[in-house]
Design a protein around this motif. Structure first.
Motif, mmCIF file in Angstrom:
data_model
loop_
_atom_site.group_PDB
_atom_site.id
_atom_site.type_symbol
_atom_site.label_atom_id
_atom_site.label_comp_id
_atom_site.label_asym_id
_atom_site.label_seq_id
_atom_site.Cartn_x
_atom_site.Cartn_y
_atom_site.Cartn_z
ATOM 1 N N THR A 5 0.991 -1.478 0.016
ATOM 2 C CA THR A 5 -0.256 -0.301 -0.253
ATOM 3 C C THR A 5 1.168 1.438 0.021
ATOM 4 O OG1 THR A 5 -2.087 -1.278 1.106
ATOM 5 C CG2 THR A 5 -2.370 1.154 1.175
ATOM 6 N N ILE A 6 0.834 2.400 -1.013
ATOM 7 C CA ILE A 6 1.437 3.049 -0.963
ATOM 8 C C ILE A 6 0.802 4.889 -1.399
ATOM 9 C CG2 ILE A 6 2.936 4.535 -2.597
ATOM 10 C CD1 ILE A 6 3.501 2.588 -3.544
ATOM 11 N N MET A 7 0.708 5.778 -0.695
ATOM 12 C CA MET A 7 0.558 6.625 -0.096
ATOM 13 C C MET A 7 1.408 7.931 -0.618
ATOM 14 S SD MET A 7 -0.876 8.534 3.188
ATOM 15 C CE MET A 7 -2.250 7.596 3.858
ATOM 16 N N THR A 8 0.758 8.624 -1.370
ATOM 17 C CA THR A 8 1.907 9.679 -1.824
ATOM 18 C C THR A 8 1.417 11.292 -1.144
ATOM 19 O OG1 THR A 8 0.371 10.571 -3.984
ATOM 20 C CG2 THR A 8 1.867 8.977 -4.020
ATOM 21 N N PHE A 9 2.247 11.939 -1.594
ATOM 22 C CA PHE A 9 1.820 13.219 -0.481
ATOM 23 C C PHE A 9 1.102 13.952 -1.392
ATOM 24 C CE2 PHE A 9 6.499 12.413 1.029
ATOM 25 C CZ PHE A 9 6.364 12.981 1.984
ATOM 26 N N GLY A 10 0.821 13.333 -2.945
ATOM 27 C CA GLY A 10 -0.462 14.156 -2.968
ATOM 28 C C GLY A 10 -1.594 13.735 -3.390
ATOM 29 N N ASP A 11 -1.446 12.480 -2.962
ATOM 30 C CA ASP A 11 -2.366 12.009 -2.302
ATOM 31 C C ASP A 11 -3.036 12.596 -0.655
ATOM 32 O OD1 ASP A 11 -3.303 9.738 -4.164
ATOM 33 O OD2 ASP A 11 -1.579 8.589 -2.746
ATOM 34 N N VAL A 12 -2.687 13.045 -0.285
ATOM 35 C CA VAL A 12 -2.713 13.159 1.500
ATOM 36 C C VAL A 12 -3.194 14.889 0.819
ATOM 37 C CG1 VAL A 12 -1.728 14.311 3.449
ATOM 38 C CG2 VAL A 12 -1.364 12.233 2.332
ATOM 39 N N ASP A 13 -2.613 15.541 0.311
ATOM 40 C CA ASP A 13 -2.328 17.022 -0.109
ATOM 41 C C ASP A 13 -2.389 17.307 -1.597
ATOM 42 O OD1 ASP A 13 -2.461 19.962 0.171
ATOM 43 O OD2 ASP A 13 -0.996 20.221 1.012
ATOM 44 N N PRO A 14 -3.919 17.401 -2.206
ATOM 45 C CA PRO A 14 -4.047 17.708 -4.051
ATOM 46 C C PRO A 14 -2.379 19.204 -4.286
ATOM 47 C CG PRO A 14 -6.060 17.627 -2.621
ATOM 48 C CD PRO A 14 -4.608 17.486 -1.369
ATOM 49 N N THR A 15 -2.898 19.843 -2.887
ATOM 50 C CA THR A 15 -1.816 21.184 -3.327
ATOM 51 C C THR A 15 -0.534 21.045 -3.481
ATOM 52 O OG1 THR A 15 -1.907 22.054 -1.204
ATOM 53 C CG2 THR A 15 -3.720 22.436 -2.641
ATOM 54 N N THR A 16 0.267 19.950 -3.561
ATOM 55 C CA THR A 16 1.450 19.357 -2.740
ATOM 56 C C THR A 16 2.228 20.385 -4.154
ATOM 57 O OG1 THR A 16 1.085 17.961 -1.698
ATOM 58 C CG2 THR A 16 3.073 17.724 -3.061
ATOM 59 N N ALA A 17 3.009 20.431 -4.475
ATOM 60 C CA ALA A 17 3.816 21.298 -5.511
ATOM 61 C C ALA A 17 4.090 20.003 -6.472
ATOM 62 C CB ALA A 17 5.638 21.205 -4.906
ATOM 63 N N ALA A 18 4.189 20.027 -8.138
ATOM 64 C CA ALA A 18 4.204 18.919 -8.929
ATOM 65 C C ALA A 18 5.113 18.481 -8.878
ATOM 66 C CB ALA A 18 4.203 19.567 -10.665
ATOM 67 N N ASP A 19 6.378 18.781 -8.354
ATOM 68 C CA ASP A 19 7.503 17.797 -8.214
ATOM 69 C C ASP A 19 8.110 16.880 -7.231
ATOM 70 O OD1 ASP A 19 8.013 20.432 -6.853
ATOM 71 O OD2 ASP A 19 10.541 19.750 -7.318
ATOM 72 N N ALA A 20 6.652 16.855 -5.934
ATOM 73 C CA ALA A 20 6.554 16.633 -4.954
ATOM 74 C C ALA A 20 5.348 15.155 -4.779
ATOM 75 C CB ALA A 20 7.178 17.082 -4.034
ATOM 76 N N LYS A 21 4.633 15.984 -6.284
ATOM 77 C CA LYS A 21 2.943 15.115 -5.369
ATOM 78 C C LYS A 21 3.215 13.177 -5.844
ATOM 79 C CE LYS A 21 1.326 15.638 -10.287
ATOM 80 N NZ LYS A 21 0.414 14.998 -10.831
ATOM 81 N N ASP A 22 3.956 12.975 -6.451
ATOM 82 C CA ASP A 22 3.899 11.299 -7.016
ATOM 83 C C ASP A 22 4.936 10.762 -5.748
ATOM 84 O OD1 ASP A 22 2.596 10.974 -8.604
ATOM 85 O OD2 ASP A 22 3.350 11.976 -10.400
ATOM 86 N N ARG A 23 5.927 11.518 -4.530
ATOM 87 C CA ARG A 23 6.903 10.673 -3.990
ATOM 88 C C ARG A 23 5.442 10.145 -2.867
ATOM 89 N NH1 ARG A 23 11.885 13.210 -4.278
ATOM 90 N NH2 ARG A 23 13.102 12.290 -2.125
ATOM 91 N N VAL A 24 6.262 8.865 -2.429
ATOM 92 C CA VAL A 24 6.102 8.338 -1.701
ATOM 93 C C VAL A 24 6.413 9.022 -0.047
ATOM 94 C CG1 VAL A 24 6.038 6.338 -0.520
ATOM 95 C CG2 VAL A 24 5.983 6.484 -3.456
ATOM 96 N N MET A 25 5.116 8.698 0.159
ATOM 97 C CA MET A 25 4.683 9.281 1.514
ATOM 98 C C MET A 25 5.002 8.194 2.882
ATOM 99 S SD MET A 25 2.032 11.957 3.708
ATOM 100 C CE MET A 25 2.000 12.659 5.161
ATOM 101 N N HIS A 26 4.441 7.224 2.888
ATOM 102 C CA HIS A 26 4.641 6.226 3.285
ATOM 103 C C HIS A 26 4.149 4.721 1.799
ATOM 104 C CE1 HIS A 26 3.258 8.122 7.049
ATOM 105 N NE2 HIS A 26 2.065 8.774 6.229
ATOM 106 N N GLY A 27 5.651 3.388 2.513
ATOM 107 C CA GLY A 27 5.188 2.417 1.915
ATOM 108 C C GLY A 27 5.190 1.423 2.943
ATOM 109 N N ARG A 28 4.681 0.207 3.227
ATOM 110 C CA ARG A 28 4.394 -0.377 3.619
ATOM 111 C C ARG A 28 4.615 -2.270 2.773
ATOM 112 N NH1 ARG A 28 -0.360 -0.863 7.713
ATOM 113 N NH2 ARG A 28 -1.921 -0.918 5.198
#
Length: 88
Positions: A30-53
């Motif tokens: 299960t992967i959660m990205t910064f963009g999943d959490v906050d749609p206003t995240t900068a474009a260069d960070a929105k696909d970065r993984v916030m949590h991976g398990r």
């Protein structure tokens, strides 16, 4: 049964690392990205993984533990050892 949840940090290669661990260990990823959490995240960070398990089923051993050992392609050596619950 107790569950072990590793929390690892990777700079930009988290998705690749977590997929590799899933392939090695099996289980569900299960992967959660910064963009999943906050749609206003900068474009260069929105696909970065916030949590991976990565979850796996441990193997029983003769020393009364669930155990796994492996080396990953990122240079991390892993030994997972969890004592089994005492017999009721």
């Amino acid at each position: 049964m107790a569950v072990t949840t590793p929390y690892l940090n990777f700079d930009g290669k988290c998705r690749e690392a977590m997929q590799f661990y899933k392939d090695c260990l099996g289980g569900e990823l299960t992967i959660m990205t910064f963009g999943d959490v906050d749609p206003t995240t900068a474009a260069d960070a929105k696909d970065r993984v916030m949590h991976g398990r990565t979850m796996m089923e441990p193997q029983d051993t003769f020393w009364n533990a669930h155990f796994a050992m492996f080396s990953d392609k990122f240079g991390f050596n892993w030994m997972l050892n969890h004592d089994k619950a005492p017999a009721a």
